[in-house]
Design an enzyme around this catalytic site. Structure first.
Site, PDB file in Angstrom:
ATOM      1  N   ARG A  38     -13.711  -7.073  -3.039  1.00 54.51           N
ATOM      2  CA  ARG A  38     -13.142  -7.071  -1.689  1.00 54.51           C
ATOM      3  C   ARG A  38     -12.592  -5.689  -1.345  1.00 54.51           C
ATOM      4  NH1 ARG A  38      -7.643  -5.863   0.340  1.00 54.51           N
ATOM      5  NH2 ARG A  38      -7.320  -7.019   2.275  1.00 54.51           N
ATOM      6  N   ILE A  39     -12.992  -5.202  -0.175  1.00 56.56           N
ATOM      7  CA  ILE A  39     -12.502  -3.928   0.331  1.00 56.56           C
ATOM      8  C   ILE A  39     -11.562  -4.212   1.507  1.00 56.56           C
ATOM      9  CG2 ILE A  39     -13.206  -1.836   1.595  1.00 56.56           C
ATOM     10  CD1 ILE A  39     -15.726  -1.755  -0.172  1.00 56.56           C
ATOM     11  N   THR A  43       0.928  -1.127   0.000  1.00 56.80           N
ATOM     12  CA  THR A  43       0.000   0.000   0.000  1.00 56.80           C
ATOM     13  C   THR A  43       0.965   1.172   0.000  1.00 56.80           C
ATOM     14  OG1 THR A  43      -1.583  -1.160   1.415  1.00 56.80           O
ATOM     15  CG2 THR A  43      -1.649   1.228   1.505  1.00 56.80           C
ATOM     16  N   GLY A  52      -0.297  -3.360   5.365  1.00 58.36           N
ATOM     17  CA  GLY A  52      -0.133  -4.745   5.799  1.00 58.36           C
ATOM     18  C   GLY A  52      -1.334  -5.564   5.394  1.00 58.36           C
ATOM     19  N   ARG A  53      -1.677  -6.573   6.210  1.00 59.26           N
ATOM     20  CA  ARG A  53      -2.808  -7.425   5.880  1.00 59.26           C
ATOM     21  C   ARG A  53      -4.096  -6.713   6.298  1.00 59.26           C
ATOM     22  NH1 ARG A  53      -2.897 -12.029   3.703  1.00 59.26           N
ATOM     23  NH2 ARG A  53      -0.692 -12.444   4.056  1.00 59.26           N
ATOM     24  N   GLY A  54      -4.854  -6.305   5.306  1.00 59.47           N
ATOM     25  CA  GLY A  54      -6.009  -5.436   5.553  1.00 59.47           C
ATOM     26  C   GLY A  54      -6.963  -5.947   6.601  1.00 59.47           C
TER      27      GLY A  54
END
Lengths: 320, 319
Positions: free
Chosen positions: A215-216, A187, A238-240
Site C-alpha cells: 500500500r502506497i 508522518t 493524516g489519512r493518506g
C-alpha cells in the site's frame, strides 16, 4: 522576507490526555529538529539540505512514524516512503516500499539528483540504494515494541469488526481501537525557505498501521502529501487516502496562484475541503510566511522565523 | 449537455512519416474502442464501467499498455494503471504489475475492495490473485517490437557514454529510435454521461529502458489521472514532466479557480508544460471535450452525443 522553517511529527487523534512519557520525547524531538533546522538556515544552507537534514533526524527518532519507529504492515513488516521537492526547479524525488534503508528521505534525494526519474519503489528502490552506497540495515532495526503492540491492537479491532459482521473493506478504524489512544496516522515533514525565497519540502513515513502489503499513501505522491513551487512549500500528514483525493499540497499553491490568497488563507481553504479528522499540513511561502493547520485533534509541530518567533505545539495552544 | 467520450493511445514524437503498417492498426484500435465506449454510454452504463474499456487498449499489442508494454532496463514489464470517479472522488491505482492481464481492472478492485487507493509490486500481485483476476506469464506482454525498442534505447545510452555525456542525462527524446516511433505512450479514456457523472482511466507500461521500480505519472492522482465534479482527465507523455506539472489536477483547478472552460483550462495547462512533453484528453460535466498536446502527435479519438466523432494523430482529424 527572511527565512522560515516548520516541522511536523504527524497529525491525528492525539488525545489531550496523552501521558507525559509519550508527549515529552516527541516535544524534545521537535525541539531538537527545529534547532538543527534553524542552525542550518542561519549557516546559509540551501533549503533542500535543511529539510533533508531535519527529516533524517525525525526518521532516526523512534517516537515518530518514519524510519525507526515506522508503523507496521499487516504482515508485521516495514515499508517506508519519502519525498523531497525543490520549489525553484520543481525537481523532486520519491521512494516507496523501502525496508532496509536507514534514511528513506536521503534515498528520495538521490533519486532526484542521480536518476532521470522522480519515483522508485520496492525492489528497484532498494537496489538503487545499494548501488549508491546508502546505509542499509536489517529491517528489524526499524521495528519498535510499541509498533508491534499497535499492529496487534489494530488487527484485534478488525477481528471485532468482523464479529459484528461489518464489511471487510470498511475504513481502517480511526484509532478508536488503540487502547492507549495514541494516534498513529503520523508522518514527519519539514518545509523551509531561505531569505532569497528558495523553497523546499520533505516528508517521510512508515504509512498506516496494518496497511496491506504494497500500500502506497500520500507522502510520495507529488501534489498530495508533498509539493513545492515558486510560491510555497507544503508537507501534509493524516489519512493518506483523503490527502490523495484532496490533492492537498498542490491545492495550497494553486489557490494562492489562481485566487490570489495568502499562504494562511490558502492553507485554510485547502484544509476546509478535507473531511474533519483526516489531515494537517505545514507550509512556508517564498516571503517567509508560515502556516500550520489541522482538522484532527492535534498535530505535533514546530516552527521558527528569522524575526525570532518560534513555537512548539500539539493541540491548539502553543506549548512554548 | 449529453454524453461524451475521449480516448488516447499516447502522445509523443510521432513522425508524420509514420508508415501505414504502424499507423493503421492503431487507428483501427482507437476506432474500435470508441465504438465500444459509445455503445456503452448509449446503453446507460456508468462512466466508471465505460472507461474500463481501457482493457481493450491494454489487450491491443500496438499500444504501450498491457500487451505491448515497453520494457524496463532489465527487459521486464512493470505496468501501472489508475481509475477515478469524479462524483465520489474514489480512486484506485496500481504499479509494478507484471502478470495481471488487465491492470486497469486491478486498479478498479483496489478502489472497490480495499480501504486503500494504491497498491504496488508484490502487494498488488498478491491482491490480484486473492481477487481471482486473470494472470499469465510475463512473456505474454512482451512483443518483438518492444525488445527492439529496448535494444535501441540501450544502444543510444552507450553512444552517449562514448561521447562522455553525463549518465544522469534525460533519456533521449526518441531521436535514437531508428524507426522514429515514439514510445512515450500510455492509453486512457475519459467519459461523462448525460447526468454529468464523470470518470477517467489510464494504463501504461511506462517508458522504455526505465529503471526497475520506476513509477511514472499514470498512477499518481493529480498527475496523469484525475476526476472531480467538473471534469475527468487522462494525460500522456513524459511522466516526470506530468508529475511536476500536476497536469490532471490543474485542468480542474484552473476551471474552478479561474473560471475557465474545459478547452481553455486544458490548453492553459498544456502550455505550461515544456514543449514535446505531454498531451491529455478531458471531458467536462456538461459534455465538452478537449484533446490538446504539445508533442508532434497524440493518438486520439472522441465522440459526443450530438453525433460528432473524430479520430486523429496529428493536428488535423483523420476522419
Amino acid at each position: 522576507m527572511g527565512w522560515a522553517i516548520a516541522v511536523h511529527g504527524g497529525a491525528g487523534d492525539i488525545p489531550l490526555s496523552l501521558p507525559p512519557e509519550k508527549r515529552l520525547p516527541r516535544e524534545a524531538g521537535l525541539r531538537r529538529c527545529l534547532d538543527v533546522g534553524i542552525a542550518a538556515l542561519k549557516a546559509h544552507n540551501h533549503p533542500l539540505d535543511v529539510v533533508e537534514l531535519v527529516v533524517r533526524e525525525l526518521e532516526n527518532n523512534p517516537h515518530f512514524n518514519a524510519g525507526k519507529g515506522s508503523v507496521l504492515t499487516t504482515s508485521g513488516t516495514v515499508e517506508m516512503e519519502a519525498c523531497i521537492m525543490d520549489g525553484k526547479t520543481m525537481k523532486c524525488g520519491a521512494v516507496s516500499g523501502v525496508s532496509t534503508v536507514v534514511n528513506a528521505i536521503s534515498l528520495a534525494r538521490l533519486v532526484m539528483d542521480k536518476t532521470p526519474h522522480i519515483y522508485l519503489a520496492f525492489d528497484g528502490a532498494e537496489a538503487f540504494a545499494r548501488e549508491q552506497g546508502l546505509e542499509t540495515v536489517e529491517m528489524s532495526h526499524f521495528i519498535t515494541p510499541e509498533n508491534i503492540e499497535r499492529l496487534k491492537q489494530a488487527q484485534e479491532a478488525d477481528r471485532v469488526q468482523l464479529d459484528y459482521t461489518q464489511p471487510i473493506q470498511k475504513e481502517v478504524p480511526k484509532d478508536a481501537a488503540l487502547a492507549d489512544g495514541d494516534s498513529q496516522i503520523g508522518t514527519v515533514g519539514c518545509v523551509a525557505v531561505d531569505n532569497e525565497g528558495n523553497l523546499a519540502t520533505a516528508t517521510s513515513t512508515g504509512g498506516i498501521v496494518n496497511k496491506m502489503v504494497g500500500r502506497i499513501g500520500d507522502t510520495p505522491i507529488i501534489g498530495a502529501g508533498t509539493y513545492a513551487n515558486h510560491l510555497c512549500a507544503v508537507s501534509a500528514t493524516g489519512r493518506g487516502e483523503a490527502i490523495i483525493r484532496g490533492t492537498i499540497a498542490r491545492d495550497v499553491a494553486a489557490v494562492m496562484e489562481f485566487k490570489g490568497l495568502s499562504l494562511k488563507e490558502a492553507a485554510a481553504y485547502a484544509m476546509n475541503r478535507v473531511p474533519r479528522g483526516n489531515a494537517g499540513l505545514i507550509a512556508v511561502s517564498s516571503t517567509g510566511e508560515v502556516a500550520m493547520l489541522f482538522n484532527t485533534t492535534g498535530m505535533f509541530r514546530a516552527c521558527a522565523t528569522e524575526d525570532g518567533y518560534s513555537e512548539i505545539s500539539i493541540w491548539d495552544s502553543p506549548i512554548e
